[in-house]
Design a protein around this motif. Structure first.
Motif, short mmCIF file in Angstrom:
data_model
loop_
_atom_site.label_atom_id
_atom_site.label_comp_id
_atom_site.label_asym_id
_atom_site.label_seq_id
_atom_site.Cartn_x
_atom_site.Cartn_y
_atom_site.Cartn_z
N VAL A 229 0.84 -1.20 0.00
CA VAL A 229 0.00 0.00 0.00
C VAL A 229 0.87 1.25 0.00
O VAL A 229 0.63 2.21 -0.75
CB VAL A 229 -0.95 -0.01 1.21
N ARG A 230 1.89 1.26 0.83
CA ARG A 230 2.75 2.45 0.91
C ARG A 230 3.48 2.72 -0.42
O ARG A 230 3.71 3.87 -0.79
CB ARG A 230 3.78 2.28 2.03
N ASP A 231 3.82 1.65 -1.14
CA ASP A 231 4.59 1.80 -2.37
C ASP A 231 3.71 2.09 -3.59
O ASP A 231 4.24 2.35 -4.68
CB ASP A 231 5.41 0.54 -2.65
N HIS A 232 2.39 2.05 -3.41
CA HIS A 232 1.47 2.25 -4.54
C HIS A 232 1.02 3.70 -4.57
O HIS A 232 0.50 4.23 -3.59
CB HIS A 232 0.26 1.32 -4.37
N ASP A 233 1.21 4.36 -5.70
CA ASP A 233 0.91 5.79 -5.79
C ASP A 233 -0.55 6.12 -5.54
O ASP A 233 -0.87 7.23 -5.09
CB ASP A 233 1.31 6.32 -7.18
N ASP A 234 -1.45 5.19 -5.82
CA ASP A 234 -2.88 5.48 -5.73
C ASP A 234 -3.56 4.89 -4.50
O ASP A 234 -4.78 5.03 -4.35
CB ASP A 234 -3.60 4.98 -6.99
N LEU A 235 -2.81 4.22 -3.64
CA LEU A 235 -3.39 3.67 -2.42
C LEU A 235 -3.04 4.59 -1.25
O LEU A 235 -1.88 4.97 -1.07
CB LEU A 235 -2.89 2.25 -2.16
N ILE A 236 -4.04 4.94 -0.45
CA ILE A 236 -3.84 5.94 0.60
C ILE A 236 -4.14 5.42 1.99
O ILE A 236 -3.94 6.15 2.98
CB ILE A 236 -4.71 7.18 0.33
N GLY A 237 -4.63 4.19 2.12
CA GLY A 237 -4.94 3.70 3.46
C GLY A 237 -5.01 2.19 3.52
O GLY A 237 -5.34 1.53 2.52
N LEU A 238 -4.68 1.64 4.68
CA LEU A 238 -4.81 0.20 4.94
C LEU A 238 -5.30 0.01 6.36
O LEU A 238 -4.73 0.57 7.30
CB LEU A 238 -3.46 -0.50 4.77
N VAL A 239 -6.36 -0.77 6.51
CA VAL A 239 -6.93 -1.07 7.81
C VAL A 239 -7.06 -2.58 7.93
O VAL A 239 -7.75 -3.22 7.12
CB VAL A 239 -8.31 -0.42 8.00
N LEU A 240 -6.40 -3.17 8.92
CA LEU A 240 -6.54 -4.60 9.19
C LEU A 240 -7.72 -4.81 10.13
O LEU A 240 -7.83 -4.12 11.15
CB LEU A 240 -5.26 -5.14 9.82
N LEU A 241 -8.57 -5.75 9.78
CA LEU A 241 -9.84 -5.94 10.48
C LEU A 241 -9.90 -7.31 11.15
O LEU A 241 -9.20 -8.25 10.77
CB LEU A 241 -11.00 -5.82 9.48
N GLY A 242 -10.80 -7.43 12.14
CA GLY A 242 -11.04 -8.70 12.79
C GLY A 242 -9.77 -9.27 13.39
O GLY A 242 -8.98 -8.56 14.02
N SER A 243 -9.54 -10.56 13.17
CA SER A 243 -8.39 -11.22 13.79
C SER A 243 -7.06 -10.74 13.21
O SER A 243 -6.01 -11.02 13.79
CB SER A 243 -8.50 -12.73 13.65
N ALA A 244 -7.09 -10.04 12.10
CA ALA A 244 -5.86 -9.47 11.56
C ALA A 244 -5.43 -8.21 12.31
O ALA A 244 -4.29 -7.78 12.20
CB ALA A 244 -6.02 -9.13 10.07
N SER A 245 -6.36 -7.64 13.09
CA SER A 245 -6.05 -6.41 13.83
C SER A 245 -5.23 -6.73 15.08
O SER A 245 -5.19 -7.87 15.56
CB SER A 245 -7.35 -5.71 14.24
#
Length: 270
Positions: free
Chosen positions: A18-34
């Motif tokens: 996500v950080r390396d992609h010019d068009d991605l601005i956010g990442l949220v890990l949900l549920g058991s991934a949090s």
């Protein structure tokens, strides 16, 4: 099998992608991934997440998933609607995610969530609103859900008698069960612990109501009409005694219409 180290590696890889992609601005890990739900992880835990796209770039970004970690190990991908995706790795690990612009997640709900990437604070605002919606939905209306159990069972058994076995199974084993679980949680709210899922009341129902969950599981293992009748019995046995709001007249009407002349074993009141 996904080991703890493999799980963390995939989480780290998602963040990098996500950080390396010019068009991605956010990442949220949900549920058991949090981070908050880390203790719940086991070998069957998936990665559920939101990946946020810069406004106006969704159509261009969604066709290319090469930013996912270890893309050479992705065995299949599929779409669920416009913004929902699933990816399965060659070791069976699953990603389920929304790949969306912020506006497309305006109605999202989230409980356990860890914000990993947030460009411009858009993601933080979105998750705060999603948590509020999850908290607001963490309520039950046992009277209405009990009524809906009876309706779904009546329709489902009717479909089975018509020969529509597949759709009958959906009414009985899916929709009636969902409403029955909600009704049980609402009838006995003090027994629903922090294990519960605010978004899906069926999740981890076994931890709060082990005996009731086992009885429901046994019921739905039966052929569809037998399953319907067993669930009808459970509905009366679990919910009706001592509860003046139970729709006894409606339950009697369902039993009569289906020819269950003994009321399917449930208690009867004058």
């Amino acid at each position: 099998m996904t080991t703890p180290d493999r799980f963390e590696d995939l989480s780290d890889g998602l963040a990098r992608g996500v950080r390396d992609h010019d068009d991605l601005i956010g990442l949220v890990l949900l549920g058991s991934a949090s981070d908050a739900a880390r203790a719940r992880r086991d070998e069957w835990s998936d990665h559920d997440f939101f990946a946020l796209i810069a406004q106006g770039r969704g159509a261009a970004v969604r066709p290319d998933l090469s930013w996912l970690p270890d893309p050479h190990r992705v065995a299949l991908t599929a779409r669920e609607g416009e913004i929902g995706f699933v990816a399965v790795y060659d070791d069976g690990h699953v990603f389920e995610f929304a790949l969306a612009e912020p506006a497309e997640l305006a109605g999202a709900v989230a409980e356990d969530a860890t914000i990993v990437v947030d460009t411009g604070d858009v993601t933080a605002e979105l998750i705060a609103a999603a948590r509020d919606r999850a908290a607001a939905s963490d309520t039950w209306d046992p009277v209405n859900d009990t009524r809906l159990v009876l309706v779904k069972l009546l329709i489902g058994v009717g479909r089975a008698r018509r020969g529509e076995t597949l759709v009958a199974g959906s009414f009985v084993r899916q929709w009636a069960v969902q409403h029955l679980v909600r009704a049980v949680r609402g009838r006995f709210p003090s027994r629903s612990t922090a294990h519960r899922d605010a978004i899906d009341p069926v999740r981890r129902f076994e931890l709060d109501f082990p005996a009731e969950a086992a009885a429901i599981a046994d019921a739905v293992a039966e052929p569809v009409e037998s399953a319907g009748r067993a669930l009808f019995q459970l509905t009366r046995q679990l919910l009706e005694p001592g509860w003046d709001l139970f729709p006894s007249r409606g339950a009697d009407a369902v039993a009569a219409r289906l020819g269950w002349h003994d009321g399917a074993g449930g208690p009867r009141r004058s």
